[in-house]
Design a protein around this motif. Structure first.
Motif, PDB file in Angstrom:
ATOM      1  N   LYS A  59      55.996 -11.108   1.798  1.00 22.08           N
ATOM      2  CA  LYS A  59      55.314 -10.236   2.772  1.00 22.08           C
ATOM      3  C   LYS A  59      54.966  -8.882   2.127  1.00 22.08           C
ATOM      4  N   ILE A  72      60.558 -16.527  13.352  1.00 23.04           N
ATOM      5  CA  ILE A  72      60.254 -15.797  12.114  1.00 23.04           C
ATOM      6  C   ILE A  72      60.911 -14.421  12.155  1.00 23.04           C
ATOM      7  N   GLY A  73      61.828 -14.214  11.230  1.00 22.17           N
ATOM      8  CA  GLY A  73      62.466 -12.906  11.076  1.00 22.17           C
ATOM      9  C   GLY A  73      63.390 -12.525  12.222  1.00 22.17           C
ATOM     10  N   GLY A 112      60.883 -16.302   4.323  1.00 17.98           N
ATOM     11  CA  GLY A 112      60.491 -14.888   4.316  1.00 17.98           C
ATOM     12  C   GLY A 112      61.638 -14.018   3.838  1.00 17.98           C
ATOM     13  N   GLY A 113      62.396 -13.470   4.769  1.00 17.90           N
ATOM     14  CA  GLY A 113      63.439 -12.499   4.438  1.00 17.90           C
ATOM     15  C   GLY A 113      64.374 -12.947   3.327  1.00 17.90           C
ATOM     16  N   ASN A 170      57.822 -16.146   0.726  1.00 15.42           N
ATOM     17  CA  ASN A 170      56.800 -15.226   1.235  1.00 15.42           C
ATOM     18  C   ASN A 170      57.410 -13.821   1.247  1.00 15.42           C
ATOM     19  N   GLU A 212      56.001 -23.149  11.504  1.00 15.96           N
ATOM     20  CA  GLU A 212      56.807 -21.943  11.675  1.00 15.96           C
ATOM     21  C   GLU A 212      56.736 -21.497  13.135  1.00 15.96           C
ATOM     22  N   GLY A 265      61.123 -20.155   9.301  1.00 17.77           N
ATOM     23  CA  GLY A 265      61.627 -19.401  10.455  1.00 17.77           C
ATOM     24  C   GLY A 265      63.120 -19.231  10.331  1.00 17.77           C
ATOM     25  N   SER A 266      63.528 -18.060   9.783  1.00 20.17           N
ATOM     26  CA  SER A 266      64.954 -17.715   9.667  1.00 20.17           C
ATOM     27  C   SER A 266      65.771 -18.752   8.906  1.00 20.17           C
ATOM     28  N   HIS A 271      49.263 -17.503   8.377  1.00 21.52           N
ATOM     29  CA  HIS A 271      50.617 -17.061   8.757  1.00 21.52           C
ATOM     30  C   HIS A 271      50.544 -16.371  10.115  1.00 21.52           C
TER      31      HIS A 271
HETATM   32  C1  PEP Z   1      57.898 -16.268   7.016  1.00 21.41           C
HETATM   33  O1  PEP Z   1      57.580 -15.136   6.767  1.00 21.41           O
HETATM   34  O2  PEP Z   1      57.085 -17.176   6.871  1.00 21.41           O
HETATM   35  C2  PEP Z   1      59.250 -16.520   7.492  1.00 21.41           C
HETATM   36  C3  PEP Z   1      59.582 -17.747   7.796  1.00 21.41           C
HETATM   37  O3  PEP Z   1      60.089 -15.447   7.584  1.00 21.41           O
HETATM   38  P1  PEP Z   1      61.685 -15.486   7.791  1.00 21.41           P
HETATM   39  O4  PEP Z   1      62.234 -16.491   6.819  1.00 21.41           O
HETATM   40  O5  PEP Z   1      62.146 -14.108   7.486  1.00 21.41           O
HETATM   41  O6  PEP Z   1      61.928 -15.904   9.194  1.00 21.41           O
END
Ligand code: PEP
Length: 254
Positions: free
Chosen positions: A12, A173-174, A237-238, A10, A168, A215-216, A98
């Motif tokens: 974003k 998350i992040g 995400g990141g 993702n 998540e 989630g991270s 999300h």
């Molecule tokens: C996400 O955006 O769905 C996510 C899990 O972000 P991150 O991996 O950065 O926590």
């Protein structure tokens, strides 16, 4: 039951054309060098990059996804994107519900369900996101919250073949914080049980439906997360913005 892991990126609201194309090309190169990957991979760029990234990943085995779609097929919805428009650009997946959409745009479970159903109608696989906030977890409400979101967001007609769930925890998350592996597995097992009650437990239902954790997730923690019995991949995400990190996470599924 054998469920093929799915690693979803993702991106974003990140990346101009050059960044997106460079990232996509780096992933395509790695995929080309791979013989028989043990995972499916999808990248979900921002809308502006969907067409360009789609062209870059075409034929590589890396699938394309959107980050959101409207619940209506088409019409007077300025600024929104319909599921058929994503399918028209080559998308096979779309993230719906999300937590950033639920927070920034006040999306409800009912709206997420309609979006997921619009995705199915357009031939896309919705990745339906659910997860508790920090205060809900602290209050001991995680299981009830997740059950309620799943019941309210799961599209009619969902099956293992056409739908993916992503658990998540919002607080993960992040943030660099993750639940323990025991906490993650507990929630995933609950989700699978709820899916079994609704769709049946066989390959076409809960037994075959992929439940991602998000989630991270990083290369350093992906191995232990992906090894859990009810985790069938990740929504990243990141770390999906870095080809080396994203690939390293995917390789934990080998
Ligand atoms: C996400 O955006 O769905 C996510 C899990 O972000 P991150 O991996 O950065 O926590």
């Amino acid at each position: 039951m054998a469920r093929r892991p799915l690693i979803a990126g993702n991106w974003k609201m990140n990346g101009l054309r050059g960044d997106g194309l460079a990232l996509a090309s780096a992933l395509v190169q790695r995929m080309k060098a791979e013989t028989g990957p043990a995972f499916d991979m999808v990248v979900c760029p921002p809308f502006t990059l969907v067409a360009g990234v789609g062209a870059a990943v075409a034929g590589s085995g890396i699938a394309l996804g959107g980050q959101d779609c409207h619940g209506a097929e088409k019409g007077a919805h300025t600024g929104d994107i319909g599921a058929a428009m994503l399918a028209d650009l080559g998308c096979a997946f779309v993230i719906v519900g999300h937590s950033e959409r639920r927070t920034d745009h006040a999306e409800t479970d009912a709206q997420v369900k309609v979006k997921a159903e619009a995705a199915l109608a357009a031939g896309l696989t919705p990745i339906v996101c659910i997860g508790e906030t920090a205060s809900q977890r602290d209050a001991g409400d995680t299981m009830e919250v997740v059950k309620g979101q799943l019941a309210g967001s799961l599209p009619e007609g969902a099956s293992a073949a056409n739908t993916v769930i992503a658990y998540e925890p919002v607080w993960a998350i992040g943030t660099g914080r993750t639940p323990t592996t025991g906490e993650v597995q507990e929630v995933h097992a609950l989700i699978r049980g709820e899916l079994a009650a609704r769709l049946g437990g066989g390959e076409g239902g809960a037994g075959g439906l992929r439940i991602l954790y998000g989630g991270s997730v990083k290369p350093a923690n992906a191995g232990e997360l992906m090894a859990l019995p009810d985790i069938d991949g990740g929504l990243i995400g990141g770390a999906s913005l870095n080809a080396d990190d994203f690939w390293a996470i995917a390789e934990c599924c080998q």
